[in-house]
Write an enzyme that holds these catalytic residues in place. Sequence first.
Site, PDB file in Angstrom:
ATOM      1  N   GLY A  39      46.940  35.346  38.963  1.00 43.78           N
ATOM      2  CA  GLY A  39      47.539  35.622  37.663  1.00 43.78           C
ATOM      3  C   GLY A  39      46.790  34.872  36.586  1.00 43.78           C
ATOM      4  O   GLY A  39      46.214  33.809  36.843  1.00 43.78           O
ATOM      5  N   LYS A  92      47.926  36.551  45.683  1.00 45.43           N
ATOM      6  CA  LYS A  92      48.008  37.220  44.381  1.00 45.43           C
ATOM      7  C   LYS A  92      47.657  36.215  43.300  1.00 45.43           C
ATOM      8  O   LYS A  92      48.159  35.091  43.298  1.00 45.43           O
ATOM      9  CB  LYS A  92      49.413  37.782  44.140  1.00 45.43           C
ATOM     10  N   SER A 130      50.547  37.263  36.392  1.00 48.78           N
ATOM     11  CA  SER A 130      50.612  38.413  37.302  1.00 48.78           C
ATOM     12  C   SER A 130      51.121  38.089  38.691  1.00 48.78           C
ATOM     13  O   SER A 130      51.244  38.993  39.532  1.00 48.78           O
ATOM     14  CB  SER A 130      49.229  39.070  37.411  1.00 48.78           C
TER      15      SER A 130
END
Length: 306
Positions: free
Chosen positions: A252, A250, A82
């Site tokens: 993932g 971010k 992600s």
Amino acid sequence: MDRTTARPNRRAVLATGVGAALAATAAAAGPAHAAPGRGARVEGRLRALERTHDARLGAFAYDTGTGRTVAYRADERFPIASMFKTIAVAAVLRDLDRDGEVLARRVHYTADYVKRSGYSPVTGLPENVANGMTVAELCEATLTRSDNTAANLLLRDLGGPTAVTRFCRSVGDHVTRLDRWEPELNSAEPGRVTDTTSPRAIGRTYGRLILGDLLAAHDRERLTRWMLDNRTSDERFRKGLPADWLLADKTGGGDYGTNNDAGVAWPPGRPPVVLAVQTTRFTPDAEADNVLVAEAARLLAEAMTD
């Protein structure tokens, strides 16, 4: 680190991000390495961490103030998972939006689309399925909650997953690539080249998006604000970094225990630090190891501030 220094202020970070543009540009051009002795010690500790957790670990850190760099397997490919979502949102802001018109547009989708996309904590809410969401709301859900349906809808508007690859090439990142949609892109088989990046590549690209001039100032501020509000890294970077560091990041995750985090952190009274950690394991059903990511982040933070 001076523990008496006040925690960085969000407003100041958002207002002065471009002040680190020269440092971000230096990172993109190829930052200086850590002093040999210090670098070897950090790499040794990362190698030991990798062995202890029975995983493959890649790490990259860059101090925009001193130019100090730590790199461990930093140029090896790992599944991107992600972490592509930051780049997809940046592409929407740079390439699609004009004066907020695209961000204000409402997008409608079906419950079946949500089901096929997988993890969708925001787009899957009944009221959002019924009423749709604006592109701005989709961007926010993509970055703060890692919502797969929101990300797929943004990719659809951009022309598909390869739009992420094109964006990366346009900003000088010749490593990062996206080839598939959510959730298929997370299969993470060892040796796969598609849907991958490297810690150095993703770290540099994130650093330039948040600190540099790849985006217009108002778009950079939007992107950074959403990443500051990320709610998925409490057990990863936020667990490993000092509590008084401000973080825009971010995460993932995927099969083979894939578990990533990347972003920019602001230590009190110091220039920002670019960080990227990627991990993967050796069997399809391996558990993601948050402790490994958090411990790697802790080691990188110590290396940047000792």
